[in-house]
Write a protein that holds these residues in place. Structure first.
Motif, PDB file in Angstrom:
ATOM      1  N   LEU A  40       0.826  -1.203   0.000  1.00  0.00           N
ATOM      2  CA  LEU A  40       0.000   0.000   0.000  1.00  0.00           C
ATOM      3  C   LEU A  40       0.859   1.252   0.000  1.00  0.00           C
ATOM      4  O   LEU A  40       0.468   2.274  -0.567  1.00  0.00           O
ATOM      5  CB  LEU A  40      -0.928  -0.010   1.216  1.00  0.00           C
ATOM      6  N   THR A  41       2.026   1.191   0.620  1.00  0.00           N
ATOM      7  CA  THR A  41       2.939   2.332   0.591  1.00  0.00           C
ATOM      8  C   THR A  41       3.381   2.618  -0.834  1.00  0.00           C
ATOM      9  O   THR A  41       3.400   3.770  -1.276  1.00  0.00           O
ATOM     10  CB  THR A  41       4.171   2.072   1.470  1.00  0.00           C
ATOM     11  N   ASP A  42       3.723   1.565  -1.575  1.00  0.00           N
ATOM     12  CA  ASP A  42       4.105   1.739  -2.969  1.00  0.00           C
ATOM     13  C   ASP A  42       2.953   2.334  -3.770  1.00  0.00           C
ATOM     14  O   ASP A  42       3.156   3.210  -4.620  1.00  0.00           O
ATOM     15  CB  ASP A  42       4.511   0.399  -3.589  1.00  0.00           C
ATOM     16  N   ARG A  43       1.748   1.844  -3.501  1.00  0.00           N
ATOM     17  CA  ARG A  43       0.584   2.351  -4.236  1.00  0.00           C
ATOM     18  C   ARG A  43       0.362   3.831  -3.936  1.00  0.00           C
ATOM     19  O   ARG A  43       0.147   4.635  -4.850  1.00  0.00           O
ATOM     20  CB  ARG A  43      -0.656   1.548  -3.859  1.00  0.00           C
ATOM     21  N   ALA A  44       0.432   4.197  -2.656  1.00  0.00           N
ATOM     22  CA  ALA A  44       0.251   5.596  -2.271  1.00  0.00           C
ATOM     23  C   ALA A  44       1.325   6.466  -2.900  1.00  0.00           C
ATOM     24  O   ALA A  44       1.049   7.564  -3.415  1.00  0.00           O
ATOM     25  CB  ALA A  44       0.287   5.727  -0.745  1.00  0.00           C
ATOM     26  N   TYR A  45       2.554   5.971  -2.895  1.00  0.00           N
ATOM     27  CA  TYR A  45       3.654   6.728  -3.485  1.00  0.00           C
ATOM     28  C   TYR A  45       3.419   6.939  -4.972  1.00  0.00           C
ATOM     29  O   TYR A  45       3.579   8.046  -5.489  1.00  0.00           O
ATOM     30  CB  TYR A  45       4.979   6.001  -3.254  1.00  0.00           C
ATOM     31  N   ARG A  46       3.041   5.879  -5.677  1.00  0.00           N
ATOM     32  CA  ARG A  46       2.836   5.974  -7.129  1.00  0.00           C
ATOM     33  C   ARG A  46       1.769   7.016  -7.465  1.00  0.00           C
ATOM     34  O   ARG A  46       1.952   7.843  -8.363  1.00  0.00           O
ATOM     35  CB  ARG A  46       2.418   4.617  -7.689  1.00  0.00           C
ATOM     36  N   ILE A  47       0.644   6.982  -6.747  1.00  0.00           N
ATOM     37  CA  ILE A  47      -0.448   7.905  -7.046  1.00  0.00           C
ATOM     38  C   ILE A  47      -0.051   9.342  -6.701  1.00  0.00           C
ATOM     39  O   ILE A  47      -0.246  10.271  -7.491  1.00  0.00           O
ATOM     40  CB  ILE A  47      -1.726   7.495  -6.285  1.00  0.00           C
TER      41      ILE A  47
END
Length: 263
Positions: free
Chosen positions: A56-63
């Motif tokens: 989820l951290t990666d997802r938040a970072y990407r967005i």
């Protein structure tokens, strides 16, 4: 010509729903030529590739990185962990960790008792960044051409073709996403973690600077061609050509940055 200062007023950011976060306001998109309109993108095409993210951290970072790079979260915007968590439907811990990564990348600034602000865009910073980027881009391109696997070379060839197509229909957002794929693949194929760490600090800042000014001074077809030439040289396993193409690319990026003074 006097430069227009960036407004620094604090403002709460109103995010769009997560599933629509990647769409840009209509007035900020380039119009495709009438003679060759781009095919309507599928849902898979218009959303970030969050399925590839490991957490989820990666997802938040990407967005968040894309929202900042495309100026949907503009310089000086005040970010709220709670608001971001509610809008992105991601817990506050992953949001906090993503913001910490963005701070390391120079895209946000964490200020005690004031919160998190999107960093300002600065030409002098961009030019200093390019001094280092010139050296690292050349190194990574040569290493990637030597070390890329067959699968990675095929991916480079695909990115080159897609970049040319994006430029042909003047799809700026597609080009930016391809540029991000290009950078990630170059990092992977170079097999040098120290160069990757250095380049990681520059990519997002460079993309955001480009996005702010490309409508005034950028040549999208030329930018796409120069990126494609690097990717194609890597795909051919030609280190010398890859290095030379990387230098031509950085030459263009530096020329682009200096032209913003007159924009």
């Amino acid at each position: 010509m006097a430069k227009t200062p960036v407004r620094r007023q604090k403002r709460e950011v109103v995010l769009v729903d997560a599933e629509a976060a990647d769409f840009l306001p209509a007035e900020t998109r380039l119009r495709a030529p009438a003679r060759k309109p781009p095919a309507r993108p599928s849902r898979k095409d218009v959303l970030p590739d969050v399925a590839e993210d490991a957490s989820l951290t990666d997802r938040a970072y990407r967005i968040l990185e894309e929202l900042i790079a495309t100026l949907q979260l503009p310089p000086g915007a005040v970010l709220s962990e709670l608001a971001l968590s509610e809008r992105l439907k991601i817990g506050r811990t992953p949001i906090r960790e993503a913001l910490q990564r963005l701070a390391r990348d120079g895209l946000v600034v964490v200020l005690p008792r004031r919160g998190v602000l999107v960093s300002e865009i600065n030409l002098r910073t961009q030019l200093r960044l390019l001094e280092l980027r010139r050296v690292i881009e050349k190194l990574m391109a040569g290493l990637a051409a030597e070390r890329a696997t067959a699968e990675e070379r095929e991916a480079f060839a695909d990115i080159a073709s897609s970049m040319r197509q994006a430029a042909e229909v003047e799809d700026d957002l597609a080009f930016m996403r391809l540029d991000r794929r290009f950078n990630l693949l170059m990092a992977q194929a170079s097999r040098n973690e120290f160069a990757v760490r250095s380049m990681g600090l520059m990519n997002a800042l460079s993309r955001r600077f480009w996005y702010q000014h490309y409508r005034e001074v950028a040549d999208l077809p030329l930018a796409a061609r120069l990126h494609a030439e690097v990717a194609e040289a890597v795909a051919r396993r030609d280190p010398r050509q890859a290095e030379e193409a990387a230098i031509r690319l950085v030459d263009y990026i530096e020329d682009f940055a200096r032209k913003t003074l007159d924009a």
